[in-house]
Design an enzyme around this catalytic site. Structure first.
Site, PDB file in Angstrom:
ATOM      1  CG  ASP A 126      -5.333  -9.901   3.406  1.00 43.38           C
ATOM      2  OD1 ASP A 126      -5.041 -10.406   2.303  1.00 43.38           O
ATOM      3  OD2 ASP A 126      -5.041  -8.722   3.704  1.00 43.38           O
TER       4      ASP A 126
ATOM      5  CG  ASP B  16      -3.184  -8.272   0.686  1.00 47.72           C
ATOM      6  OD1 ASP B  16      -2.419  -8.564   1.619  1.00 47.72           O
ATOM      7  OD2 ASP B  16      -4.205  -7.562   0.833  1.00 47.72           O
TER       8      ASP B  16
ATOM      9  CG  HIS C 138      -6.846  -5.128   1.786  1.00 47.24           C
ATOM     10  ND1 HIS C 138      -6.381  -6.139   2.611  1.00 47.24           N
ATOM     11  CD2 HIS C 138      -7.920  -4.586   2.409  1.00 47.24           C
ATOM     12  CE1 HIS C 138      -7.143  -6.197   3.694  1.00 47.24           C
ATOM     13  NE2 HIS C 138      -8.090  -5.276   3.592  1.00 47.24           N
TER      14      HIS C 138
ATOM     15  CG  HIS D  47      -1.988  -1.015   1.206  1.00 47.63           C
ATOM     16  ND1 HIS D  47      -2.848  -1.200   0.136  1.00 47.63           N
ATOM     17  CD2 HIS D  47      -2.338  -1.949   2.138  1.00 47.63           C
ATOM     18  CE1 HIS D  47      -3.675  -2.198   0.411  1.00 47.63           C
ATOM     19  NE2 HIS D  47      -3.381  -2.672   1.605  1.00 47.63           N
TER      20      HIS D  47
END
Length: 331
Positions: free
Chosen positions: A244, A155, A157, A118
């Protein structure tokens, strides 16, 4: 099988936060309880010049001062301890070393934290300080002879930092499969975010509906990845390995399990390309440990027969991707 890890990663820690030192400890316990026998290598810190390959000097200087004054919260969910600046450099250094090891041994895994995907050019966010995988990619391109890296980010996200850093770069292929950004942080990673300028067509997002599981993930990746590999012809694969998307994870609503992580590891192994994996998310300790073992077995070549793949509710997503990328890849 080479794993890059340092006990010093534990110095970046906040026990009340989901991104804490218990994450890597859970993975290490799972490895110890398995029959895997990796070679562990301890990294050194990335140099400041290495960090500046993908981050602004103003941002790096700010983080150093912030940690030096005791740390705190960079935003509502990203913390720094007094040690975090050095630990983040160590995590980036681990990813760089992992790239070197992969080119020698076939594949490697940087089991470091804080995570990185990120982190943008000038902002730390989403639990991430420096963008470890982007730094490793630039190290590989500038110093190790890699010219066409492909990034696979699974991931849950969207890796907005990695995507933005390479958004105008035609020589880095970024693929992210993640939960629909209308329903999850960071709110980016839509199908129409395809790159810009010379990088148009080299940023491919697969936004998955909430509730998607192994069958949908295997189906859509099975349709897309072979075509991208054939069209882009990478010489190395970098994996943002976030776990995740597991059904047990508390931060999202995707429903894959260890079978998906086995399959994706095995798929990467079958390409025959050198591969560096870099740890990103995964916040249920038990699921994180099991998923990592499954992924590493696949990367190490343990053959996996997946359950029957099926499009479920993602056929329309594939249709949109096929139309959007028809000039670049033959899905």
């Amino acid at each position: 099988m080479v794993i890059i890890h340092s006990p010093s990663y534990d110095l970046h820690n906040h026990e009340g936060h989901v991104e804490n030192s218990g994450r890597t400890r859970a993975i290490l316990r799972a490895i110890e309880s398995s029959d895997l026998s990796p070679r562990f290598v301890e990294p050194g810190m990335a140099g400041i010049d290495d960090i500046l390959m993908v981050h602004s000097s103003t941002h790096v200087e700010y983080l150093e001062v912030f940690a030096g004054r005791g740390g705190g919260w960079l935003d509502y969910d990203t913390y720094m301890t007094p040690e975090s600046f050095s630990v983040a450099r160590l995590s980036a250094g681990g990813a760089m070393l992992a790239a070197e090891e992969a080119l020698r041994d076939g594949w490697s895994y940087s089991l470091g934290r804080p995570p990185g995907h990120h982190a943008t050019y000038d902002r730390s966010m989403g639990f991430c300080i420096f963008n470890n995988i982007a730094i490793a990619i630039e190290h590989a391109r500038r110093n190790l002879g890699v010219s066409r890296p492909l990034v696979l980010d699974f991931d849950v996200h969207h890796g907005n930092g990695t995507s933005s850093i390479f958004y105008r770069d035609r020589d880095v292929m970024y693929i992210s499969i993640h939960q629909d950004p209308r329903t999850l942080f960071p709110g980016t990673g839509f199908i129409d975010e395809t790159g810009s300028g010379e990088g148009e067509g080299f940023n491919l997002n697969i936004p998955m509906p909430r509730g998607s599981g192994n069958r949908e993930y295997l189906w859509i990746l099975g349709m897309i990845l072979p075509a991208v590999l054939e069209g882009f012809r990478p010489d190395m694969i970098f994996v943002s390995a976030g776990f995740d998307a597991h059904r047990r994870d508390p931060l999202a609503e995707i429903m894959v399990d260890e079978e998906f992580f086995s399959w994706i590891g095995w798929f990467i192994h079958q390409t025959g390309l050198p591969c560096t994996a870099v740890l990103e998310g995964g916040y249920d300790p038990e699921a994180l440990g099991r998923s990592n073992i499954a992924f590493m077995r696949g990367l190490d070549g343990e053959e996996y027969e997946p359950e029957t793949a099926a499009p479920g509710g993602v056929s329309e997503i594939f249709s949109q991707l096929s139309d959007r990328f028809s000039a670049y890849f033959n899905f």
